[in-house]
Design a protein around this motif. Structure first.
Motif, mmCIF file in Angstrom:
data_model
loop_
_atom_site.group_PDB
_atom_site.id
_atom_site.type_symbol
_atom_site.label_atom_id
_atom_site.label_comp_id
_atom_site.label_asym_id
_atom_site.label_seq_id
_atom_site.Cartn_x
_atom_site.Cartn_y
_atom_site.Cartn_z
ATOM 1 N N ARG A 31 0.829 -1.218 0.000
ATOM 2 C CA ARG A 31 0.000 0.000 0.000
ATOM 3 C C ARG A 31 0.855 1.256 0.000
ATOM 4 O O ARG A 31 0.623 2.173 -0.791
ATOM 5 C CB ARG A 31 -0.925 -0.012 1.217
ATOM 6 N N ALA B 262 2.368 1.773 -3.325
ATOM 7 C CA ALA B 262 1.398 2.157 -4.357
ATOM 8 C C ALA B 262 1.239 3.666 -4.361
ATOM 9 O O ALA B 262 1.100 4.300 -5.412
ATOM 10 C CB ALA B 262 0.050 1.492 -4.087
ATOM 11 N N ILE B 263 1.271 4.253 -3.177
ATOM 12 C CA ILE B 263 1.072 5.690 -3.075
ATOM 13 C C ILE B 263 2.339 6.457 -3.448
ATOM 14 O O ILE B 263 2.286 7.520 -4.039
ATOM 15 C CB ILE B 263 0.603 6.020 -1.648
ATOM 16 N N ASN C 270 4.420 3.357 -6.922
ATOM 17 C CA ASN C 270 3.490 2.539 -7.699
ATOM 18 C C ASN C 270 4.148 1.775 -8.848
ATOM 19 O O ASN C 270 3.637 1.742 -9.958
ATOM 20 C CB ASN C 270 2.359 3.428 -8.242
ATOM 21 N N TYR D 76 -2.965 -7.796 -6.231
ATOM 22 C CA TYR D 76 -4.216 -7.145 -5.837
ATOM 23 C C TYR D 76 -5.409 -8.080 -5.923
ATOM 24 O O TYR D 76 -6.518 -7.700 -5.594
ATOM 25 C CB TYR D 76 -4.462 -5.908 -6.709
ATOM 26 N N SER E 151 -8.394 4.454 0.957
ATOM 27 C CA SER E 151 -7.416 5.440 0.528
ATOM 28 C C SER E 151 -7.656 5.691 -0.948
ATOM 29 O O SER E 151 -7.499 4.795 -1.773
ATOM 30 C CB SER E 151 -5.997 4.920 0.741
ATOM 31 N N LEU F 290 -4.636 5.167 -3.163
ATOM 32 C CA LEU F 290 -4.366 3.769 -3.465
ATOM 33 C C LEU F 290 -5.273 3.289 -4.585
ATOM 34 O O LEU F 290 -4.825 2.697 -5.569
ATOM 35 C CB LEU F 290 -4.565 2.929 -2.197
ATOM 36 N N SER G 98 -4.385 4.472 -7.920
ATOM 37 C CA SER G 98 -3.124 3.990 -8.482
ATOM 38 C C SER G 98 -3.288 2.637 -9.179
ATOM 39 O O SER G 98 -2.429 2.236 -9.959
ATOM 40 C CB SER G 98 -2.088 3.855 -7.370
ATOM 41 N N ALA H 193 0.601 7.803 2.931
ATOM 42 C CA ALA H 193 1.312 6.528 3.069
ATOM 43 C C ALA H 193 1.345 6.098 4.536
ATOM 44 O O ALA H 193 1.192 4.916 4.842
ATOM 45 C CB ALA H 193 2.729 6.654 2.523
ATOM 46 N N VAL I 157 -1.946 4.479 5.477
ATOM 47 C CA VAL I 157 -2.235 3.119 5.003
ATOM 48 C C VAL I 157 -1.362 2.060 5.687
ATOM 49 O O VAL I 157 -1.568 0.873 5.470
ATOM 50 C CB VAL I 157 -2.098 2.970 3.464
ATOM 51 N N TRP J 285 -7.750 -7.195 2.495
ATOM 52 C CA TRP J 285 -6.311 -7.407 2.625
ATOM 53 C C TRP J 285 -6.015 -8.677 3.420
ATOM 54 O O TRP J 285 -6.591 -8.876 4.487
ATOM 55 C CB TRP J 285 -5.640 -6.207 3.293
#
Ligand SMILES: O=c1ccn([C@@H]2O[C@H](COP(=O)(O)OP(=O)(O)O[C@H]3O[C@H](CO)[C@@H](O)[C@H](O)[C@H]3O)[C@@H](O)[C@H]2O)c(=O)[nH]1
Ligand SMILES: [Mn+2]
Length: 850
Positions: free
Chosen positions: A322, A325-326, A329, A417, A477, A480, A483, A524, A527, A538
């Motif tokens: 996560r 990704a922010i 990515n 994912y 988020s 997230l 992205s 970030a 998350v 998750w």
């Protein structure tokens, strides 16, 4: 298979009426062994070998085109995750070296990002990473300038071969000497960190106490204040309070309670190369014309609070998924344990060859073999695991793909994912119908490529990806969620890129890294908080999967179950190298953890029996084997006692050594030998390695696997959780005695069953011998079967016996003398109590002497 089934049929039809119990036990075990052998063999039916061509990759992605006149790299971004959890067991120097090898990797700098997950939240790790980041300024350009391999300074400076071979530049000798000196100082600094942190913290603590005392005295005239207690804290060099765990070690080392911390240690590099100049004299070595940029480096310690289940490594990895990704990515994620460094600086390019190839968009990950350093030359406990990495894994490559083994694995982000592979509803032509893959006709031929591309997620075919459901799955988020499609787009192979046929528009695919402002970092941080995953998918369908100490196998299984494929990438020069425990006890505990994970899998919804129809049949068998193998231990233990029981009782598993029985045995043995030879020849491993593996299979099977079955049952029945015991990594500093750890004897109750087996068999051989010698008509043929199988058991347990003897293992004779003496005494006693003349029935005639 044919001979084996004939043999088993013969065994069932010909019971030993003199000793039905012996016969029954052995037949049950043999049936199970045949079954588990089948599970092990079937997945080996379509082995394949792959190779890559890095030149082609370069041609496609890094040669100038009209669109991209400078030939700026079009390779996709990679986020590298390194996990560390405890600076005690995982020395910061090891982790720092791994980080340096990553920062220096041969991959476009602006596409690389390195994330360190520190599950311990330790200031020591934090400061070691900061030191590494600063040393990288010298190390990385040095590697680029002189083409250094491997790019892990510790390993590089310890290389046995001539460092000056093939080095063209004249200033190499001088540069190397300077960098070596700097590295030695760097090492001293890292090793001095625990002390300096302790001293600094004590000083600050004293200062705080004095402050508090003064405050108390001021207030004292007004009203009595209760004794102020200043909680001890760790202090950073700038005098601020470290929000992680309290101290480096000691009882107050409270893991599992600290704030989430993110620190960007190396800022994202500029998009264009930045070359060193000749007038830059502040540098230790001349870097004229060398790119001096460094990749993004981020330290992450996810928040931990009491009362939350942190899900061990899987939880740590998901936090990184996560956060990264922010921040960057990258469409691909490379996962490395802190002790696994990049040995081949081009490894990631090799992986990319598969990912960016035609059809590569259906690959969820590229797994590299695990290779190890620092293992004793005889590899006593089969630490290299070559049978697994060079036979089983390569065989799986011919099916749906190798299992994920926890480190050295390049993932496609969107596969992590939990999305389905593209074109998952279509019929896939060709490809290994011999492996019983599903050959279903497509329900409808999809019309546009875009339609194919719609991100699908879910175990039912019709549950298409619905963006409005994203928050429920991924948490709320928006950074997230936004992205995700970007990562999907950027990870597509060039060949079937919908927008551009002959290359991508330059620049369109790198996300602006200057986005790394305060708000990004704040997002970030949010998350990686411990509540973020509440009521999301998750660990359940998204990211690394929770609920097993072998999160790796489960995570890979879930992807294969969705229809993704994986690829095994064996590179000529090892891609990554790591360490493994060479101490018997540590090794047993490691095997125990793996086996426990397997039992957990067996009793969970991840049992391969329940796999989706998208999983290929043989792949399913392979996963079934992963879940079942620990159970073999029950039968194995029984079977290891059989020869002893047979020697004690004077009976054998068959009534007489019949010709049919012996023939079957001989043919089966010969076939197994031929299979072994075939495997060895094909995989290129040594006979010795194969034999070590057999031996350790028995050692682990009679100890750790049994304990795993019991632990697993306890978890299922009583809900007792299984702990994750970290494997200790040696610092590599003890040059004078590299393999000292091999000889350390640490007691563990796991050792009891093999010891008992060994002792019983030794005594039984002695008993058998003396009885035969003392009887009036010695029946040697009756003895042979039992003694032969006893020796078979003992030969397998030999490394274990050596391990028990520690240092003295070099002169083990005395131990043998003693055990021999004891065994002879006991057998003489036995003979004295029960003289071998005539047959005396004990307990209803089941223990009969000839
Ligand atoms: O709570 C935890 C526990 C472990 N780790 C990390 O997980 C990795 C693996 O731990 P290690 O003790 O070295 O396990 P091994 O037996 O060497 O590891 C193999 O088997 C594990 C599953 O049992 C996988 O997680 C590993 O990736 C795989 O290399 C290390 O980097 C740890 O720092 C964490 O980050 N958090
Ligand atoms: Mn490890």
């Amino acid at each position: 298979m044919v001979v084996l089934s004939l043999f088993l049929m013969w065994r069932i039809k010909n019971p030993n009426n003199d000793a039905i119990w012996l016969w029954g036990m052995s037949v049950v075990c043999e049936l199970w062994f045949a079954f588990s052998w089948l599970l092990d063999q079937l997945p080996k039916l379509c082995p394949i070998n792959r190779s890559t061509d890095l030149m082609v990759l370069k041609e496609k992605f890094e040669t100038p085109t009209p669109n991209n006149p400078t030939g700026k790299s079009d390779l996709p971004g990679i986020d590298i995750f390194v996990s560390t959890a405890d600076p005690e067991k995982e020395p910061p120097l090891v982790t720092a070296n791994t980080i340096l090898s990553i920062l220096a990797a041969d991959y476009p700098v602006e596409k690389l990002a390195c994330y360190v997950s520190d599950d311990g939240g330790a200031l020591l790790t934090f400061e070691a990473m900061a030191e590494a980041a600063s040393f990288a300024n010298l190390w990385v350009p040095f590697c680029r300038k002189h083409d250094i391999e491997p790019r892990n300074p510790e390993s590089y400076f310890n290389l046995k071969r001539d460092p000056y071979k093939n080095k063209l530049r004249s200033d190499f000798v001088k540069d190397r000497r300077r960098v070596k000196r700097e590295y030695d100082e760097f090492k001293v600094r890292i090793n001095g960190l625990p002390d300096s942190i302790r001293r600094r913290s004590d000083a600050y603590h004293a200062r705080e106490e004095i402050k508090a005392m003064k405050l108390q005295r001021q207030n004292a005239n007004d009203e009595p204040v209760e004794q102020l207690k200043i909680p001890k804290a760790t202090w950073m060099a700038d005098g601020t309070h470290w929000p992680g765990t309290w101290m480096i070690t000691g009882p107050e080392h409270t893991k599992g309670d600290h704030a989430g911390i993110i620190q960007v240690m190396l800022k994202p590099p500029s998009d264009e190369p930045l070359h060193g100049t000749s007038d830059d004299t502040s540098r230790l070595i001349d870097l004229t014309g060398i790119d001096i940029r460094l990749p993004l480096l981020v330290y992450v310690s996810r928040e931990k609070r009491p009362g939350y289940d942190h899900n061990k490594k899987a939880g740590a990895m998901n936090a990184l998924v996560r956060a990264s990704a922010i921040m960057s990515n990258g469409p691909f994620i490379l996962n490395l344990d802190c002790d696994h460094y990049i040995y081949n600086s081009q490894a990631m390019r090799e992986g990319m060859c598969f990912m960016m190839d035609r059809g590569g968009d259906r690959l969820c990950y590229v797994q590299f073999p695990q290779r190890f350093e620092g293992i004793d030359p005889s590899d006593r406990y089969a630490n290299h695991n070559t049978v697994f990495f060079d036979v089983n894994m390569r065989a799986l490559d011919g099916l749906q793909g190798p299992v994920y083994v926890g480190t050295g694995c390049l993932f496609r982000r969107i596969a992590l994912y939990g999305f389905d592979p593209p074109r998952s509803k279509e019929h896939e032509p060709g490809c290994c119908s011999c492996c019983f893959g599903r050959t279903k006709r497509p329900a409808s031929v999809s019309s546009t490529p875009e339609e194919n591309r719609a991100l699908r997620m879910g175990d039912s075919d019709d549950e298409d990806m619905n963006m409005s459901l994203f928050p429920k799955k991924f948490g709320n988020s928006s950074f997230l969620v936004d992205s995700i499609p970007v990562a999907e787009y950027q990870g597509r192979p060039l060949a079937d890129h919908p927008a551009v046929k002959n290359g991508r528009p330059p620049g369109a695919l790198t996300i602006p890294r200057d986005l790394l402002d305060a708000s990004t970092v704040a997002e970030a941080i949010s998350v990686i908080s411990c509540w973020y995953e509440d009521k999301t998918e998750w660990g359940n369908r998204v990211g690394w999967i929770y609920g097993s100490v072998t999160e790796d196998v489960v995570t890979g299984y879930r992807m294969h179950n969705r229809g993704w494929k994986s690829v095994y990438c064996v590179t000529k020069r090892d891609a990554f190298r790591g360490t493994a425990p060479i101490n018997l006890t540590d090794r047993l505990h490691q095997v125990l953890r793996w086996a426990t994970g397997s039992v957990e899998i067996f009793f969970s919804r991840n049992n391969a029996i329940l796999a989706s129809p998208r999983m290929k049949f043989l792949q399913r068998i392979a996963y079934l084997n992963v879940g079942i193998y620990p159970f073999t231990s029950i039968f194995l233990i029984v079977y290891c006692f059989l020869p002893a029981l047979s020697l004690f009782s004077g009976q054998f598993i068959v009534q007489s050594l019949d010709v049919a029985f012996l023939t079957y045995l001989l043919v089966i043995t010969l076939t197994l030998c031929m299979l072994a030879v075939l495997e060895i020849k094909w995989s290129g491993i040594e006979l010795e390695e194969w034999w070590r593996n057999e031996q350790f299979w028995l050692i682990g099977g009679t100890s750790a696997h049994l304990a795993a079955v019991l632990q697993g049952l306890l978890k299922v029945v009583a809900g007792i959780e299984i702990s994750f015991t970290l494997t200790s990594k040696s610092g590599g500093d003890d040059v004078d005695d590299e393999f000292a750890d091999l000889y350390v004897v640490k007691w563990t109750s796991l050792m009891i069953p093999p010891i008992v087996i060994m002792m019983t068999n030794l005594i039984a051989i002695a008993v058998g011998f003396s009885r035969t010698i003392y009887s009036e008509i010695p029946q040697w043929s009756r003895l042979i079967g039992g003694v032969f199988f006893s020796f078979w058991v003992l030969a397998h347990l030999y490394p274990f016996a050596k391990g028990l003897m520690g240092r003295r293992g070099r002169t083990p004779t005395i131990v043998f003398v003693w055990s021999g003496l004891i065994a002879i005494t006991i057998s003489l006693l036995w003979v004295a109590i029960k003289p071998p003349e005539g047959s005396i029935g004990i307990g209803g005639g089941s223990f009969q002497f000839p």
